[in-house]
Design a protein around this motif. Structure first.
Motif, PDB file in Angstrom:
ATOM      1  N   LEU A 102       0.827  -1.217   0.000  1.00 29.24           N
ATOM      2  CA  LEU A 102       0.000   0.000   0.000  1.00 29.24           C
ATOM      3  C   LEU A 102       0.853   1.254   0.000  1.00 29.24           C
ATOM      4  O   LEU A 102       0.521   2.253  -0.658  1.00 29.24           O
ATOM      5  CB  LEU A 102      -0.929  -0.017   1.221  1.00 29.24           C
ATOM      6  N   TRP A 103       1.959   1.247   0.732  1.00 32.46           N
ATOM      7  CA  TRP A 103       2.863   2.401   0.712  1.00 32.46           C
ATOM      8  C   TRP A 103       3.492   2.583  -0.669  1.00 32.46           C
ATOM      9  O   TRP A 103       3.684   3.718  -1.140  1.00 32.46           O
ATOM     10  CB  TRP A 103       3.948   2.244   1.771  1.00 32.46           C
ATOM     11  N   ALA A 104       3.842   1.475  -1.322  1.00 32.51           N
ATOM     12  CA  ALA A 104       4.384   1.578  -2.677  1.00 32.51           C
ATOM     13  C   ALA A 104       3.337   2.151  -3.641  1.00 32.51           C
ATOM     14  O   ALA A 104       3.664   2.940  -4.539  1.00 32.51           O
ATOM     15  CB  ALA A 104       4.862   0.203  -3.149  1.00 32.51           C
ATOM     16  N   LEU A 105       2.064   1.765  -3.463  1.00 36.97           N
ATOM     17  CA  LEU A 105       0.990   2.315  -4.283  1.00 36.97           C
ATOM     18  C   LEU A 105       0.719   3.778  -3.946  1.00 36.97           C
ATOM     19  O   LEU A 105       0.257   4.552  -4.796  1.00 36.97           O
ATOM     20  CB  LEU A 105      -0.274   1.468  -4.087  1.00 36.97           C
TER      21      LEU A 105
ATOM     22  N   ALA B 286      -5.652  -8.632   7.697  1.00 35.17           N
ATOM     23  CA  ALA B 286      -5.440  -8.247   6.304  1.00 35.17           C
ATOM     24  C   ALA B 286      -6.764  -7.936   5.613  1.00 35.17           C
ATOM     25  O   ALA B 286      -6.905  -6.907   4.937  1.00 35.17           O
ATOM     26  CB  ALA B 286      -4.682  -9.358   5.577  1.00 35.17           C
ATOM     27  N   LEU B 287      -7.761  -8.811   5.792  1.00 35.42           N
ATOM     28  CA  LEU B 287      -9.068  -8.576   5.166  1.00 35.42           C
ATOM     29  C   LEU B 287      -9.760  -7.350   5.757  1.00 35.42           C
ATOM     30  O   LEU B 287     -10.402  -6.576   5.039  1.00 35.42           O
ATOM     31  CB  LEU B 287      -9.944  -9.816   5.332  1.00 35.42           C
ATOM     32  N   SER B 288      -9.624  -7.159   7.078  1.00 27.93           N
ATOM     33  CA  SER B 288     -10.234  -5.985   7.709  1.00 27.93           C
ATOM     34  C   SER B 288      -9.604  -4.703   7.179  1.00 27.93           C
ATOM     35  O   SER B 288     -10.305  -3.712   6.908  1.00 27.93           O
ATOM     36  CB  SER B 288     -10.065  -6.073   9.225  1.00 27.93           C
ATOM     37  N   LEU B 289      -8.282  -4.696   7.019  1.00 29.68           N
ATOM     38  CA  LEU B 289      -7.614  -3.501   6.514  1.00 29.68           C
ATOM     39  C   LEU B 289      -8.057  -3.171   5.095  1.00 29.68           C
ATOM     40  O   LEU B 289      -8.337  -2.010   4.770  1.00 29.68           O
ATOM     41  CB  LEU B 289      -6.098  -3.715   6.564  1.00 29.68           C
ATOM     42  N   VAL B 290      -8.150  -4.193   4.239  1.00 34.21           N
ATOM     43  CA  VAL B 290      -8.608  -3.954   2.868  1.00 34.21           C
ATOM     44  C   VAL B 290     -10.040  -3.424   2.860  1.00 34.21           C
ATOM     45  O   VAL B 290     -10.379  -2.478   2.133  1.00 34.21           O
ATOM     46  CB  VAL B 290      -8.499  -5.259   2.050  1.00 34.21           C
ATOM     47  N   GLY B 291     -10.900  -4.009   3.688  1.00 33.60           N
ATOM     48  CA  GLY B 291     -12.285  -3.550   3.741  1.00 33.60           C
ATOM     49  C   GLY B 291     -12.408  -2.118   4.224  1.00 33.60           C
ATOM     50  O   GLY B 291     -13.177  -1.317   3.665  1.00 33.60           O
TER      51      GLY B 291
END
Length: 304
Positions: free
Chosen positions: A174-177, A283-288
């Protein structure tokens, strides 16, 4: 191949690797994974050839040092130390099988290099009649278990250093994006506001700062650098003030303060004691939460 791996903090592990080739580096796909930011992804290769063990540099950034001497390729002997970045590997002698030899089987003449005089032995007196005593079974040489090397090979990567958790890899991505998105966003705002020369200079400086921050955080999280964890916690604390991403920032704060994550960044030996079942949930919670924040931001832009 048996190595003793020492980290700067004083942590020491012993690793045994089967086979003729052993790749050492920071990449999780290496045979021996080293948790050190100064080590390259594929730092060196140790090969067992006709002349014995040989270590060769794989084009690393900081090189390899055998007994404190920088080399490109060098033979290894038991007791030699190899420094890769801040990590030191010491080659240990192989453990062989133990053979038990009875005293009567020793050839004393061959050992001493000359004839050996033996005292005369009188013939044994005949034993009285009676039942013969039971014969004791001959002693056997201890057999080394064949399961131990397989178990040591299976656990070699576990003791060599902690592997990057899945959620940390997600944050690094995410930081790279963030880098191209932040640069494009700053330049787009400057164009929409029709900024003058000073405005464009300020926008360029801000874009460079965002790009440097995102690049440093992506690399730091991938290398499990301690400073990256602290900076991620600080960034998430600031993100709590941005309403669309408050939930995502709270998820990151809760995750980065866990003891398992702290142990992984500090290189503790217990960081890989077993699979962490909470990783997929975080991981799923962060994406959501990030998708929800982006949706709220898009709605706010359209309304305003």
């Amino acid at each position: 191949m048996r190595f003793e791996i020492s980290y700067p903090g004083g942590t020491t592990h012993e690793v045994e690797r089967a086979g003729n080739v052993c790749v050492v580096g920071r990449d999780p796909g290496c045979d021996i994974v080293l948790n050190d930011s100064k080590c390259s992804r594929r730092h060196a290769v140790v090969e067992d050839g006709p002349e014995g063990l040989v270590i060769q540099d794989s084009g690393s950034a900081n090189g390899i040092y055998v007994n404190d001497k920088k080399v490109e390729k060098a033979p290894l002997r038991p007791g030699d130390s190899v420094r890769l970045g801040e990590v030191t590997l010491r080659l240990l002698a192989e453990i062989g099988e133990t053979v038990i030899v009875a005293p009567e089987d020793l050839d004393l003449a061959a050992i001493r290099g000359g004839p050996v005089e033996r005292p005369p032995v009188s013939p044994p007196s005949p034993a009285p009649p009676g039942p013969a005593p039971p014969k004791e079974p001959p002693a056997r040489a201890p057999v080394r278990s064949r399961l131990a090397p397989a178990r040591e090979v299976r656990d070699a990567r576990l003791v060599a250093g902690p592997v990057r958790p899945a959620t940390v890899s997600l944050l690094a991505g995410l930081w790279a994006l963030f880098v191209p998105m932040a640069v494009a966003g700053v330049l787009l705002v400057a164009a929409r506001l029709q900024a003058g020369v000073l405005g464009w200079v300020g926008a360029a400086a801000l874009a460079v700062a965002f790009a440097g921050l995102g690049t440093a955080m992506a690399l730091g999280l991938r290398a499990l650098a301690t400073w990256a964890r602290h900076l991620q916690i600080a960034s998430a604390a600031v993100g709590l003030l941005i309403c669309p991403f408050t939930l995502a920032s709270a998820t990151v704060l809760l995750y980065m303060t866990r003891s398992e994550v702290k142990a992984a960044f500090e290189g503790s030996s217990g960081a890989r004691a077993g699979p962490d079942s909470a990783e997929p949930t975080f991981a799923l919670s962060l994406v959501g939460m990030l998708v929800l924040g982006l949706a709220l931001t898009a709605i706010a832009v359209l309304v305003l």
